[in-house]
Design a protein around this motif. Structure first.
Motif, short mmCIF file in Angstrom:
data_model
loop_
_atom_site.label_atom_id
_atom_site.label_comp_id
_atom_site.label_asym_id
_atom_site.label_seq_id
_atom_site.Cartn_x
_atom_site.Cartn_y
_atom_site.Cartn_z
N VAL A 72 -2.11 108.20 64.81
CA VAL A 72 -1.79 107.81 63.43
C VAL A 72 -3.02 108.04 62.56
CG1 VAL A 72 -1.14 105.90 61.90
CG2 VAL A 72 -0.10 106.09 64.17
N ALA A 78 3.50 114.65 61.51
CA ALA A 78 4.90 114.62 61.97
C ALA A 78 5.82 114.54 60.75
CB ALA A 78 5.13 113.44 62.88
N SER A 80 7.20 111.24 58.56
CA SER A 80 6.47 110.02 58.95
C SER A 80 5.48 109.55 57.89
CB SER A 80 5.72 110.26 60.27
OG SER A 80 4.63 111.15 60.09
N ARG A 81 5.33 110.31 56.82
CA ARG A 81 4.34 109.96 55.80
C ARG A 81 4.89 108.92 54.83
NH1 ARG A 81 1.23 114.33 51.89
NH2 ARG A 81 0.27 112.85 50.44
N ALA A 104 0.53 108.28 58.32
CA ALA A 104 1.46 109.20 58.96
C ALA A 104 1.15 109.32 60.44
CB ALA A 104 1.40 110.57 58.30
N ARG A 105 2.16 109.71 61.19
CA ARG A 105 1.98 109.98 62.61
C ARG A 105 1.51 111.42 62.77
NH1 ARG A 105 6.69 109.54 63.82
NH2 ARG A 105 7.27 111.48 64.82
N GLU A 156 4.63 105.27 66.40
CA GLU A 156 5.60 105.12 65.31
C GLU A 156 5.89 103.65 65.04
OE1 GLU A 156 8.28 105.95 62.24
OE2 GLU A 156 6.57 107.02 63.11
N ARG A 199 3.04 102.30 62.95
CA ARG A 199 3.14 102.83 61.57
C ARG A 199 4.20 102.06 60.80
NH1 ARG A 199 5.90 106.06 58.15
NH2 ARG A 199 7.65 106.03 59.60
N GLN A 200 5.33 101.83 61.41
CA GLN A 200 6.40 101.08 60.75
C GLN A 200 6.00 99.62 60.53
OE1 GLN A 200 10.27 101.57 62.52
NE2 GLN A 200 10.10 103.80 62.59
#
Length: 265
Positions: free
Chosen positions: A87, A106, A109-110, A231-232, A242, A245-246
């Motif tokens: 990340v 990815a 994912s941003r 982002a990933r 992920e 990130r979430q």
């Protein structure tokens, strides 16, 4: 004869056990991979906030992320060079755009996770009073000292600072007196140690350092919006990346950002 039968049985059981272990190995590898801590490369200004977020994520039963902090510019180039990362959290859009253009992020994912303000700071014991506005006497306020700021050519905090000073009409008067630092926390340290009478950092940096005080905040319209996209990384295979990130985008994650003085996107 009986001894031979037991020997044969032992061989058969051993073979079956080895075969079962062979079948189970891929599943075990998947479980191990899913439990591996994600590597997060993040802007230097996020140290306290993301450290707290990492502990909060771990309390939910996840492996605590491995965090590495530096200038967004340096981290983006490390990712481009193939540094292992899952990340990336940048302090501006430009360095995230840089990685997107190279297909290192990815798709989908941003997302922006936080905002910030730009501040003019002085050592905590300084009695300097200065209103940050168009044409303000920054060069005179520096005296014989220098203005500490992150590298204005590449580092987000330095770019924001240069943009603000240019918009306010004072950049030309001080550009030759800048003490350029590798990241915003190094610029902060110069002021905290009294090696520079003034510096430009994020408001959250000033909040994290008791040895400095905010002289004034730069008008928001004097520089591009300060946003932190996360982002990933495209090559990541970490199952936790992920999720973390979430988490940063979740209500709990956003509450952590607010606790450390960051704004909501």
């Amino acid at each position: 004869m009986r001894h031979g039968k037991w020997a044969l049985l032992a061989v058969i059981v051993g073979a079956l056990t080895a075969f079962a272990a062979l079948l189970a190995a891929p599943a075990e590898r998947v479980l191990a991979a899913s439990g591996r801590a994600p590597v997060v490369l993040a802007a230097a200004s996020l140290q306290e906030c993301l450290t707290a977020a990492g502990y909060a994520w771990a309390r939910q039963g996840h492996p605590r992320p491995v965090l590495s902090f530096a200038a967004s510019s340096a981290l983006a180039r490390q990712i481009e060079a193939g540094a292992p990362a899952d990340v990336f959290v940048s302090a501006d859009e430009e360095w995230m755009d840089y990685l997107v253009a190279r297909r290192l992020v990815a798709p989908g994912s941003r997302a922006n996770v936080a905002t910030n303000r730009l501040a003019l700071v002085a050592p905590a014991g300084s009695r300097l009073r200065l209103e940050v506005r168009a044409g303000f006497p920054l060069a005179r306020a520096l005296g014989t000292g220098r203005l500490a700021m992150a590298d204005p050519a590449t580092v987000p905090a330095g770019r924001y600072g240069r943009a603000a000073l240019t918009r306010l009409g004072v950049w030309r008067a001080v550009e030759g007196r800048v003490a350029s630092a590798e990241n915003v926390r190094v610029a902060l340290a110069l002021v905290a140690r009294g090696e520079a009478p003034l510096g430009i950092v994020y408001a959250t940096d000033a909040r994290a350092e008791a040895a400095v005080r905010i002289v004034g905040l730069f008008p928001a319209q004097s520089h591009p919006p300060i946003v932190y996209p996360a982002a990933r990384i495209a090559g990541s295979r970490n199952a936790e990346a992920e999720g973390f990130r979430q988490f940063l985008l979740s209500a709990e994650g956003q509450a952590i950002f607010r606790r450390f003085g960051f704004g909501h996107t």
